[in-house]
Design an enzyme around this catalytic site. Sequence first.
Site, PDB file in Angstrom:
ATOM      1  N   SER A 271       0.838  -1.215   0.000  1.00 21.41           N
ATOM      2  CA  SER A 271       0.000   0.000   0.000  1.00 21.41           C
ATOM      3  C   SER A 271       0.864   1.254   0.000  1.00 21.41           C
ATOM      4  O   SER A 271       0.582   2.228  -0.710  1.00 21.41           O
ATOM      5  CB  SER A 271      -0.896   0.025   1.244  1.00 21.41           C
ATOM      6  OG  SER A 271      -1.844  -1.001   1.187  1.00 21.41           O
TER       7      SER A 271
ATOM      8  N   ARG B 215     -13.798  -6.456 -11.275  1.00 21.91           N
ATOM      9  CA  ARG B 215     -13.961  -5.906  -9.922  1.00 21.91           C
ATOM     10  C   ARG B 215     -14.792  -4.622  -9.947  1.00 21.91           C
ATOM     11  O   ARG B 215     -14.709  -3.828 -10.878  1.00 21.91           O
ATOM     12  CB  ARG B 215     -12.586  -5.705  -9.281  1.00 21.91           C
ATOM     13  CG  ARG B 215     -11.920  -7.073  -9.089  1.00 21.91           C
ATOM     14  CD  ARG B 215     -10.604  -6.986  -8.399  1.00 21.91           C
ATOM     15  NE  ARG B 215     -10.733  -6.521  -7.034  1.00 21.91           N
ATOM     16  CZ  ARG B 215      -9.692  -6.217  -6.268  1.00 21.91           C
ATOM     17  NH1 ARG B 215      -8.471  -6.339  -6.752  1.00 21.91           N
ATOM     18  NH2 ARG B 215      -9.875  -5.817  -5.040  1.00 21.91           N
TER      19      ARG B 215
ATOM     20  N   ASP C  77      -6.998  -8.167   4.334  1.00 21.12           N
ATOM     21  CA  ASP C  77      -6.196  -9.005   3.434  1.00 21.12           C
ATOM     22  C   ASP C  77      -5.663 -10.261   4.130  1.00 21.12           C
ATOM     23  O   ASP C  77      -5.158 -11.175   3.468  1.00 21.12           O
ATOM     24  CB  ASP C  77      -5.027  -8.207   2.857  1.00 21.12           C
ATOM     25  CG  ASP C  77      -5.505  -7.126   1.884  1.00 21.12           C
ATOM     26  OD1 ASP C  77      -6.628  -7.258   1.363  1.00 21.12           O
ATOM     27  OD2 ASP C  77      -4.761  -6.164   1.658  1.00 21.12           O
TER      28      ASP C  77
END
Length: 430
Positions: free
Chosen positions: A21, A120, A312
Amino acid sequence: MELLHAQKGLQGSITVPADKSISHRSIMFGALAMGQTTIKNFLRAQDCLSTLNAFKKLGVPISDDGKTITVTGVGFNGLKACDKAIDIGNSGTTIRLMMGILAGQNFTTTLFGDESLNKRPMQRVMAPLCQMGASLTGDNASEFPPIKVMGTNHLQPISYHMPVASAQVKSAIIFAALQARGTSIIVEKEVSRNHTEEMIRQFGGKIISKGKEITVSGPQTFTGQNITIPGDISSAAFFLVAGAIVPNSQLILKNVGMNPTRTGIIDVLNQMGANLKIENYDEKNQAADLMIKSSELTGTIIAGKIIPRLIDELPIIALLATQAQGQTIIKDAQELKVKETNRIDATAEELQKMGADILPTDDGLIINGPTSLKGAHVSSRGDHRIGMMLQIAALIATGKTKLDRPEAIDISYPEFFDDVKKIVVGESNE
Ligand code: S3P
């Protein structure tokens, strides 16, 4: 490929790769700042390389000498139109954050991905950005990529209650708000990872966070910085679970990022009774070394506001739960259905093949433990985190485990199999 088994335990230390990230955002902020940004310990994995290449295509000079990435910032007004559609690969973070950045640009850009990314949902980002005055359309009027972003340099600020807990959606709106004239207020459904907010401050900008409410004004300008990226707790998670469930193990994971919006896995390990210690906490870099030993675990409930702090990690937490005494219930995690795969189904079905007692629900998983796992023919389904979870499961399974589509792991952790090999005592495929 045939996966490794760990008959005699796991020992040693691993420096896990850089945070994914933060790596994405370091390129983005470097590009949008004025002056030079240097990035040390950038994650050179497929997802982050998608971000790097996308910004090169938008005219941002970026060089890599193998150690340091140098981004010569062009500012919010210096991005250049790219006449060809930009390939974003598998990366949800890249496409969604870029939609926010491109919404404020006076040109049109088309972004597309691989088979997984093109399925997605993007409406969650398109809706607020359209409210701000940009125009975004998906393939054949759908919400799916390719996404055409027709930006404008007249974005309006927004007051927005987010319907989903998502750092990607939040960050896209923040990037647009930074280019709008006036003050935007974003209210999160649950607090999610705050790397975008932290980097705004690091690059000399201003943003106020109070609980779930974020206030940000535009336009702002940023100044280039020297950045060193800590290790990714989401990558460390695979070894934290491995150390806890493989008998006769002791592992040290070095320089793991400890941003509190990301440490839900540590809370869960503690809740379940794991033998875990946090050592050498470095406050400035928000990183620490984590020591984990084989543990007696008990089942738990994982729900509510902790979910975005470990979203995650849920596939690997499900594996952890198969080795705990009693029931573990994971709920409020419907977001798992729209990750790189449907991770509720993928986790349940692949672990069932190995003999786990695990059931999918509408918003999570129910796992009964402990069960002994057996080798099977499993698949990553093209999802890096499912692939890595299955290799950790194979460490404790009896018999051989064969993994289809192992290359998916390159998305976030290209050295994963080498690192597993390094810690298996008396390396064995038996
Ligand atoms: C990320 C946010 C999360 C996470 C993803 C990375 C980010 O996605 O699953 O791996 O860097 O902002 P959502 O925002 O869709 O929850």
